[in-house]
Structure formats: C-alpha cells, structure tokens
Design a protein around this motif. Sequence first.
Motif, PDB file in Angstrom:
ATOM      1  N   ASN A  69      -3.907   6.952   3.656  1.00  0.00           N
ATOM      2  CA  ASN A  69      -3.499   5.628   4.298  1.00  0.00           C
ATOM      3  C   ASN A  69      -4.620   4.435   3.648  1.00  0.00           C
ATOM      4  O   ASN A  69      -5.276   3.611   4.207  1.00  0.00           O
ATOM      5  CB  ASN A  69      -3.762   5.478   5.704  1.00  0.00           C
ATOM      6  N   ALA A 135      -8.569  11.197  11.110  1.00  0.00           N
ATOM      7  CA  ALA A 135      -8.208   9.839  10.712  1.00  0.00           C
ATOM      8  C   ALA A 135      -7.053   9.172  11.782  1.00  0.00           C
ATOM      9  O   ALA A 135      -6.896   8.421  11.674  1.00  0.00           O
ATOM     10  CB  ALA A 135      -7.692   9.796   9.010  1.00  0.00           C
ATOM     11  N   GLN A 139      -6.310   4.548  12.994  1.00  0.00           N
ATOM     12  CA  GLN A 139      -5.287   3.506  13.036  1.00  0.00           C
ATOM     13  C   GLN A 139      -4.332   3.962  14.195  1.00  0.00           C
ATOM     14  O   GLN A 139      -3.264   3.334  14.398  1.00  0.00           O
ATOM     15  CB  GLN A 139      -4.519   3.258  11.886  1.00  0.00           C
ATOM     16  N   ARG A 178      -1.282   0.394  15.664  1.00  0.00           N
ATOM     17  CA  ARG A 178      -1.982   0.562  14.295  1.00  0.00           C
ATOM     18  C   ARG A 178      -3.474   0.301  14.197  1.00  0.00           C
ATOM     19  O   ARG A 178      -3.780   0.077  13.141  1.00  0.00           O
ATOM     20  CB  ARG A 178      -1.175   0.287  13.040  1.00  0.00           C
ATOM     21  N   GLY A 247       2.857   5.504   2.698  1.00  0.00           N
ATOM     22  CA  GLY A 247       3.652   5.549   3.824  1.00  0.00           C
ATOM     23  C   GLY A 247       3.845   3.819   4.035  1.00  0.00           C
ATOM     24  O   GLY A 247       4.010   3.097   2.953  1.00  0.00           O
ATOM     25  N   VAL A 345      -5.859   1.012   4.291  1.00  0.00           N
ATOM     26  CA  VAL A 345      -7.153   0.526   4.162  1.00  0.00           C
ATOM     27  C   VAL A 345      -7.587   0.206   2.643  1.00  0.00           C
ATOM     28  O   VAL A 345      -7.437   1.027   2.008  1.00  0.00           O
ATOM     29  CB  VAL A 345      -8.371   1.377   4.820  1.00  0.00           C
TER      30      VAL A 345
END
Length: 360
Positions: A69, A135, A139, A178, A247, A345
């Motif tokens: 991510n 992780a 989010q 998220r 993603g 991020v």
Amino acid sequence: MDSTHHLTDSTTLPPAVERKVSLQQYNTFQFDYQAEFFAIVDNLETLKSLLGWARQQHLSVTMLGGGSNLLISADIPGLVIINRLKGCSAKEEKGNHLSLVVGAGENWHKIVEFTVQNNWFGIENLALIPGTAGAAPVQNIGAYGVEVKDSLARVQVLDRVSLDVYWINAHDCGFAYRDSHFKGQWKEKYFITAIELSLKKRADLMLSYGGLANQIDGEPSLQKVFQAVCQVRSSKLPDPNELANAGSFFKNPIVSVAQHSQLKESFPSLVSFPHGKEFKLAAGWLIDQAGWKGKVQQGVGVYEKQALVLINHQASKAESLLELEASIKASVFDLYGVELEREPVQLPGLSGKLNQEIPL
Ligand SMILES: Cc1cc2nc3c(=O)[nH]c(=O)nc-3n(C[C@H](O)[C@H](O)[C@H](O)COP(=O)(O)OP(=O)(O)OC[C@H]3O[C@@H](n4cnc5c(N)ncnc54)[C@H](O)[C@@H]3O)c2cc1C
C-alpha cells in the motif's frame, strides 16, 4: 540538518543494519529507490534496540510490512525497518467468541486461511488482501462489505519514543473508511507489533457485496465464502508478482446526498452506494467513464479489467505514475466535479525529520 549528519561511511552499524539497500523488492509497485539504512526485524528486542540506535544517530524511522500500500517516490532517508514479527496464538473465550493474537509481521492472507481452516468466522471476506497483519489496522482494510475493525479487539503498539509496549482498544483507534489514527495523528508515535482479533465460532456470512452470493453453489458455508472471495479477486485484480501495483489507487469518494442527486441526474448510470448519511461513488466507474481504462503511457497505466488499479509496467521510478495520477484526477474533476483521493501511502513522508523533533 541532513539525517546522515552523525554517521560517516566508516561508522560501525548494528549487526542487523545495512546501508543503502534498494527497496524494489519491498514495494509491490517495484519502484527502485533506496533506504539509507535498512533492517529486517523478527523480534521485539531487536526492534527496540534499533529504535534506540536510530534515536542516538538522529535518524528518522519508517516501518514497512509487505509494501503493498505504498507509493515510494524518492530514496527514504534514515532507517527503514521491514516488520517480520511472527507468532499466532488462539484462546477460547466465553460463549461464541475466540481471541486470536497475531504478530504484526505475519502474512495477512495466511492468517485468514488459518481461521477458515479452523472454522472461525469474521475475516473470511478479507481473503487475498496482500500485506501483513500489522498493517491491516493502519488503513482499516476492507473488502466485500467487511472491515478489519469489525473483528479487531485490540492493537499492540510500541511507543517509538518511550519504547513501552502496550495494547490499545480497537474502539480508540479512530477507524473509518480506509483510515485510522495510525494513518493520521499516531503516524509518528507508534509501531504496531501485534493485533488481537475477536472471531466467532458461529456467525452470519456476509454475501451481499460484489456478487459473492452468485459465486456460491448450494448452501453457503465459511469455506465456500472464502473460496468465492479468492476466485472473484483473482479474476478481477492483478497479482502484484505478475503486474506491479498497489491495489486500489484511489479511495471511493464520499459525497453529500445533494451532490449525489445532481450527479445521478446528469449521469444516470453512475455507480454509487449509500454510506451512512452520504453516498460513496465507485471511483473505478468514474475513471473508466473518463476513458482511462487500459491506457498505458510512459511505462505505467490503468489496469484493463479494473480502472481503480494503476500498474507499473516498466518504470523504475515513480515520476510517470505521479503524472498519470494527476491527469486522471484532473479529468475526473473536470467531468464530475469530484476530487479523487489517493489510497496508498506516499514515502518518504517527513523526510529527514529527527525523531526528537516529532511532536507526540
Ligand atoms: C492487489 C492488491 C489488492 C489489494 N486489495 C485491498 C483491499 O481489498 N482492501 C484493502 O483495504 N486494501 C487492499 N490493498 C492494499 C494493501 O494490501 C493493504 O493496505 C495492506 O494492509 C497493506 O499491508 P502491507 O503490510 O503491505 O503495508 P505496507 O504497504 O508495507 O505499509 C502501508 C502503511 O502502513 C505502515 N505500516 C506498515 N506496517 C506497520 C506497522 N507494523 N506499524 C505501523 N505502521 C505500519 C507503513 O509505514 C505504511 O504507511 C491491496 C493491495 C494490492 C497490491
């Protein structure tokens, strides 16, 4: 001040630490930027001692899990730690509940698979989401009508300054779509070292999203839902090992009832879902309608089967992806007046900032 100020090339490093390591294999976009200092950590003691060392050396510290991510867009100054804290233990609780404590560096999908094999309900709809368990709260990962917060009891954190380890109740983590405090106000304060899931021995299955129900033959079961999620995801989303991606690149925008009605009037086929007192728009639909699906430019592009996913075909640096992002955002805004927000991020964040200067 440069973060390397106190360290010369000949300074002896702690055994776990390497200098100038490419992060290409540690982010699923596969962008080739370097960590100034780099360590893979599989136990809490080493993690604490490296944080102490980084503080002494005035180095910023960034923790990564699976890098699925992330949008790394420059070399990362300071110490990059890859979290591989392992462990998984289950405890029966009263009634229908069961607690599962999982080390932050465990692979998330393997944990989902493990729970399904054991007939424990709660996270089956979150199968095949890449990355680590630690992780997942960052989010508040979600898919097919379920979010990790729905099955999360507590999050174990390491305070980056005091080095104390303690549990925070899931209700206090600011979970939203998220989003969580770990992505916001706690970003520089904590590293997640473990999570505690609260699973169920019997529960209702969530089948109403993403056509899951149509994928299941006969009586739905936990195993069938898990398999259906894996099947649908594999057919729609690119495997990062084959096509580099992170993603969904954009969040689904949330708009007011008034804006939603206006849009629906102008674009009757608009795809949207009620979201509390507002509406969530399908960002993939907006991007697709703006003509981006399947486009490729300068080594990057928009996935041909799902416009929400951006692909790195052959770029080693992030510039062309950032350009593509800006063009997509501009055309969606021109067409619909809707601002798209990036989901991954971007790193480096607070580049070169000293640990001591970061407000708590
Ligand atoms: C093909 C594909 C499909 C995806 N599908 C979904 C989906 O359906 N739903 C969804 O929500 N997401 C999805 N994602 C995004 C991603 O998988 C999740 O956000 C996942 O939780 C990221 O885990 P990671 O370990 O790779 O985190 P990383 O990418 O390594 O890190 C993400 C952020 O979390 C921080 N972080 C990582 N570990 C820790 C820690 N232990 N403590 C504190 N901070 C930490 C990092 O510094 C960074 O800011 C998808 C990604 C891909 C590539």
